[in-house]
Write an enzyme that holds these catalytic residues in place. Structure first.
Site, PDB file in Angstrom:
ATOM      1  N   GLY A 167      30.995  39.880  42.077  1.00 45.34           N
ATOM      2  CA  GLY A 167      29.823  39.498  41.285  1.00 45.34           C
ATOM      3  C   GLY A 167      29.336  40.671  40.458  1.00 45.34           C
TER       4      GLY A 167
ATOM      5  NE  ARG B  42      33.445  36.421  43.685  1.00 41.30           N
ATOM      6  CZ  ARG B  42      32.225  36.331  43.131  1.00 41.30           C
ATOM      7  NH1 ARG B  42      31.999  35.511  42.138  1.00 41.30           N
ATOM      8  NH2 ARG B  42      31.243  37.067  43.580  1.00 41.30           N
TER       9      ARG B  42
ATOM     10  CG  ASP C 296      30.379  41.637  51.442  1.00 42.13           C
ATOM     11  OD1 ASP C 296      30.527  41.072  50.346  1.00 42.13           O
ATOM     12  OD2 ASP C 296      30.073  41.037  52.490  1.00 42.13           O
TER      13      ASP C 296
ATOM     14  CB  THR D 175      26.128  43.582  45.497  1.00 45.68           C
ATOM     15  OG1 THR D 175      25.434  42.387  45.887  1.00 45.68           O
ATOM     16  CG2 THR D 175      25.919  44.615  46.588  1.00 45.68           C
TER      17      THR D 175
ATOM     18  CG  ASP E  33      23.705  39.497  47.012  1.00 49.82           C
ATOM     19  OD1 ASP E  33      22.944  39.007  46.159  1.00 49.82           O
ATOM     20  OD2 ASP E  33      24.865  39.096  47.219  1.00 49.82           O
TER      21      ASP E  33
ATOM     22  CG  ASP F  95      25.166  41.916  50.714  1.00 45.93           C
ATOM     23  OD1 ASP F  95      25.496  42.810  49.892  1.00 45.93           O
ATOM     24  OD2 ASP F  95      25.743  40.824  50.776  1.00 45.93           O
TER      25      ASP F  95
ATOM     26  NE  ARG G 292      27.465  37.754  48.705  1.00 51.21           N
ATOM     27  CZ  ARG G 292      28.608  38.309  48.395  1.00 51.21           C
ATOM     28  NH1 ARG G 292      29.658  37.570  48.129  1.00 51.21           N
ATOM     29  NH2 ARG G 292      28.743  39.603  48.335  1.00 51.21           N
TER      30      ARG G 292
HETATM   31  P1  ADP Z   1      31.923  40.872  46.023  1.00 50.42           P
HETATM   32  O1  ADP Z   1      32.639  42.165  45.883  1.00 50.42           O
HETATM   33  O2  ADP Z   1      30.841  40.712  44.998  1.00 50.42           O
HETATM   34  O3  ADP Z   1      31.462  40.619  47.437  1.00 50.42           O
HETATM   35  P2  ADP Z   1      34.084  38.887  46.388  1.00 50.42           P
HETATM   36  O4  ADP Z   1      33.744  38.608  47.812  1.00 50.42           O
HETATM   37  O5  ADP Z   1      34.343  37.710  45.520  1.00 50.42           O
HETATM   38  O6  ADP Z   1      32.952  39.714  45.626  1.00 50.42           O
HETATM   39  O7  ADP Z   1      35.366  39.837  46.362  1.00 50.42           O
HETATM   40  C1  ADP Z   1      35.907  40.276  45.132  1.00 50.42           C
HETATM   41  C2  ADP Z   1      37.402  40.348  45.212  1.00 50.42           C
HETATM   42  O8  ADP Z   1      37.794  41.305  46.199  1.00 50.42           O
HETATM   43  C3  ADP Z   1      38.106  39.058  45.632  1.00 50.42           C
HETATM   44  O9  ADP Z   1      38.260  38.160  44.575  1.00 50.42           O
HETATM   45  C4  ADP Z   1      39.439  39.598  46.119  1.00 50.42           C
HETATM   46  O10 ADP Z   1      40.307  39.867  45.031  1.00 50.42           O
HETATM   47  C5  ADP Z   1      39.054  40.928  46.755  1.00 50.42           C
HETATM   48  N1  ADP Z   1      38.923  40.779  48.213  1.00 50.42           N
HETATM   49  C6  ADP Z   1      37.854  40.377  48.916  1.00 50.42           C
HETATM   50  N2  ADP Z   1      38.103  40.386  50.240  1.00 50.42           N
HETATM   51  C7  ADP Z   1      39.387  40.804  50.384  1.00 50.42           C
HETATM   52  C8  ADP Z   1      40.275  41.032  51.503  1.00 50.42           C
HETATM   53  N3  ADP Z   1      39.857  40.833  52.759  1.00 50.42           N
HETATM   54  N4  ADP Z   1      41.517  41.468  51.242  1.00 50.42           N
HETATM   55  C9  ADP Z   1      41.950  41.704  49.987  1.00 50.42           C
HETATM   56  N5  ADP Z   1      41.182  41.500  48.905  1.00 50.42           N
HETATM   57  C10 ADP Z   1      39.923  41.056  49.075  1.00 50.42           C
END
Ligand code: ADP
Length: 326
Positions: free
Chosen positions: A14, A75, A106, A129, A131, A133, A175
């Site tokens: 995000g 993503r 995260d 982020t 959030d 968090d 979230r």
């Molecule tokens: P944010 O960083 O805002 O929490 P996301 O949860 O959508 O956003 O995570 C962003 C990107 O990070 C995902 O689209 C994916 O490519 C990568 N990602 C997230 N979790 C994992 C994981 N456990 N292993 C590998 N890549 C991950």
């Protein structure tokens, strides 16, 4: 450890206001220290698809005051697979990248941790982020701006709310965390915050109604975290219509408004300090850490700590909010 000559830089997940200020700080700080910077577009997607461009200081001119991210974000499903990460590794080698700086939430830092351990590769993260968090840091980049945007919006809703006798549920992001709702409520003088940290066994809506809100007021504003735990503003309004039909209830969902806009001074300063600290960390041989702020100081937080568990809210703030809404 081999000397770091080139870093890759990406924003992921995000978007958050202040990411551009962080991109600027990482880029300038790296170049200042004689390190080359490769900008990677669209987060991990650009790493897998080879959307990688060398950055000079002028690539990051005039961006400190803009929301969003000039590197774009995405993503990326492929990065969750072994094959996708292998492809990303090929591109890291192709571009002679010796370390990565990842700005994101995260999920992005979980991906960074996975990649770093699979390929024994140095990565430093910045908490980007709205959030707030991530554990181990008092603040995340974008949180203060989102909080100020919420305050700006709620102030305007208050003008109309107080012209009618109404109960307003205003849904904010976060979230599974209630930081935006709780501190947004404090900043706007709202009646209450309904947040996911409070166990589902405790009925926050019933408590609000039983407390006798509006006895001495003619309108009420309640901030609600978007979350299945709270039921969101829509879910709560539905309940009020069924269980407490005497109240005239209205819903506003602030949605993506909260992500945009020019970052506040606090976010620009935080992003600038964290960006510079990311390069210091790499020069000191740190790896697999997120930059955090602790009592105004920059600290290194291991990825495992940053993404583990839930960052606790300060329950005293909830009590202060209750006390001030009599
Ligand atoms: P944010 O960083 O805002 O929490 P996301 O949860 O959508 O956003 O995570 C962003 C990107 O990070 C995902 O689209 C994916 O490519 C990568 N990602 C997230 N979790 C994992 C994981 N456990 N292993 C590998 N890549 C991950």
């Amino acid at each position: 450890m081999a000397k770091i000559k080139t870093i890759g830089l990406l924003t992921s997940g995000g978007d958050a206001p202040g990411m551009n200020a962080a991109i600027r700080a990482v880029t300038r700080s790296a170049i200042y220290n004689g390190i080359k910077v490769k900008g990677i577009y669209r987060g991990y997607k650009g790493l897998v698809d080879d959307e990688i461009v060398e950055f000079q200081t002028q690539n990051v001119s005039n961006i400190i005051h803009h929301g969003g991210t000039i590197l774009k974000t995405a993503r990326c499903k492929e990065f969750r697979t072994v094959e996708g990460r292998q492809q990303a590794w090929e591109n890291i080698k192709k571009h002679d990248i010796d370390a990565l700086v990842v700005i994101g939430g995260d999920g992005s830092l979980s991906g960074a941790r996975q990649f770093a351990s699979e390929f024994d590769f140095p990565i430093v993260g910045l908490p980007g982020t709205i959030d707030n968090d991530l554990s181990g840091t008092d603040h995340t980049i974008g949180y203060d701006t989102a909080l100020n945007t919420i305050m700006w919006c709620v102030d305007r809703i208050r003008d109309t709310a107080s012209s009618h006798a109404r109960l307003f549920f205003i849904e904010v992001m976060g979230r599974e965390s209630g930081f935006l709702a709780l501190n947004g409520a404090l900043a706007t003088g709202a009646e209450a915050a309904i947040i996911p940290e409070i166990s589902t066994e405790h009925d926050q809506l019933a408590e609000l109604i039983e407390r006798g809100f509006r006895k001495s007021k003619n309108s009420s504003i309640v901030l609600v975290s978007e979350s299945p735990v709270t039921g969101g503003a829509m879910g709560l309004a539905e309940r009020v219509r069924k269980e407490y039909p005497q109240y005239d209830v209205r819903v506003t969902i602030l949605g993506h408004l909260q992500r945009g806009g020019s970052p506040t001074a606090l976010d620009r300063i935080l992003a600038s300090r964290m960006g510079a600290a990311a390069i210091d960390a790499l020069l000191e041989g740190q790896r697999n850490v997120m930059i955090g702020d602790d009592d105004e100081k920059m600290i290194y937080v291991p990825f495992s700590k940053a993404i583990a568990g839930k960052k606790p809210i300060d329950y005293d703030l909830l009590e202060t909010l209750r006390r001030l809404s009599i």
